[in-house]
Design an enzyme around this catalytic site. Sequence first.
Site, PDB file in Angstrom:
ATOM      1  N   THR A  51       0.390  -1.034   0.719  1.00 39.42           N
ATOM      2  CA  THR A  51       0.016  -0.152   0.067  1.00 39.42           C
ATOM      3  C   THR A  51       0.863   1.552   0.228  1.00 39.42           C
ATOM      4  O   THR A  51       0.119   2.398  -0.381  1.00 39.42           O
ATOM      5  CB  THR A  51      -1.022   0.029   0.745  1.00 39.42           C
ATOM      6  N   TYR A 139       6.692 -11.922   3.849  1.00 39.64           N
ATOM      7  CA  TYR A 139       5.672 -11.079   3.430  1.00 39.64           C
ATOM      8  C   TYR A 139       5.796 -12.381   2.031  1.00 39.64           C
ATOM      9  O   TYR A 139       5.655 -12.668   1.636  1.00 39.64           O
ATOM     10  CB  TYR A 139       5.487 -10.065   2.799  1.00 39.64           C
ATOM     11  N   LYS A 163       3.388 -13.013   6.933  1.00 35.06           N
ATOM     12  CA  LYS A 163       1.986 -12.647   6.232  1.00 35.06           C
ATOM     13  C   LYS A 163       1.939 -13.264   5.222  1.00 35.06           C
ATOM     14  O   LYS A 163       2.378 -13.052   3.812  1.00 35.06           O
ATOM     15  CB  LYS A 163       2.643 -11.042   6.077  1.00 35.06           C
TER      16      LYS A 163
END
Length: 303
Positions: A51, A139, A163
């Site tokens: 993001t 991630y 994640k």
Amino acid sequence: MTNLTRALTGISGILATPYDADGAIAPEKQAPIVERALKAGVHILTANGNTGEFYSLTTDEAVAMVQSAADHIRGRCPLVAGVGRAIPDAMRLAKASAEAGADALMIHQPPDPFVAPRGVVDYVKAVSDAGQNLPLILYLRNDAIGTDAIAALCEIPGVVGVKWATPNPMKLKAAIAASPDDIVWVGGLAEVWAPSFYAVGARGFTSGLINVWPERSVAISEALEAGDYRKARDLIAQMQVFEDIRAEEQGGANVPGVKAALAMMGEDCGGVRPPAAWPLTDDQTARLRVFMDENGLLARAAS
């Protein structure tokens, strides 16, 4: 659990990267986003996540953004710093993030088309060495490397969390079973997927919504932690249109949806860089404005 691992079981807010009118990074515009998230009770803030347009930033810009995020947060919650790309860039950013005061590194899974599962292990170890022994969060956006490789990654010293950002809850369940018990598995596909991931053993979730409406993210987190899946689903349904817009254009409207919402709130953080979709289409903008109005978010601009 440490303060970091406990916080990982909550909301990992992914901060947007603001730009000025000329398209240069404008770190000072991030301050109100951080304040709003902290006031609402977001547990962790992440600089240089997706993001935050990590892959659209130069390494110099990514260094500047983690430094500014640390300045804005001032130790009031854990700061996770995203690192990745070529090993020299990832190592430089890891070192700079540690020096800025980051509490952990989030290592982006290499998007290279020729990735060997065992090569990813070597990649993570190299980045870890440069990060001054900061805790590591993996991630994971491609689970095709297999459960064995994921378990090997989780056994690297310093890895405290993963994640999980693939829409495969059953593969997540298998990875949890194959990996050390002390790893925190975080839902990496935001609020919409959080109940499914919780159901197989994950805790916490990532969120881009926190840039705009952190109170809703916190309410969803509290419902899931209380085991109230019905309430969580109802809260998610009420913000579904926001995530639907962000998922359009093969995900290319993800960050544009956040940036457009911020602008509607009177916090112009600039546009986004190609290859993301900017600006939103007229139809996307109209749907987003209705969503913002119905949930009282446009009123923030007036106040």
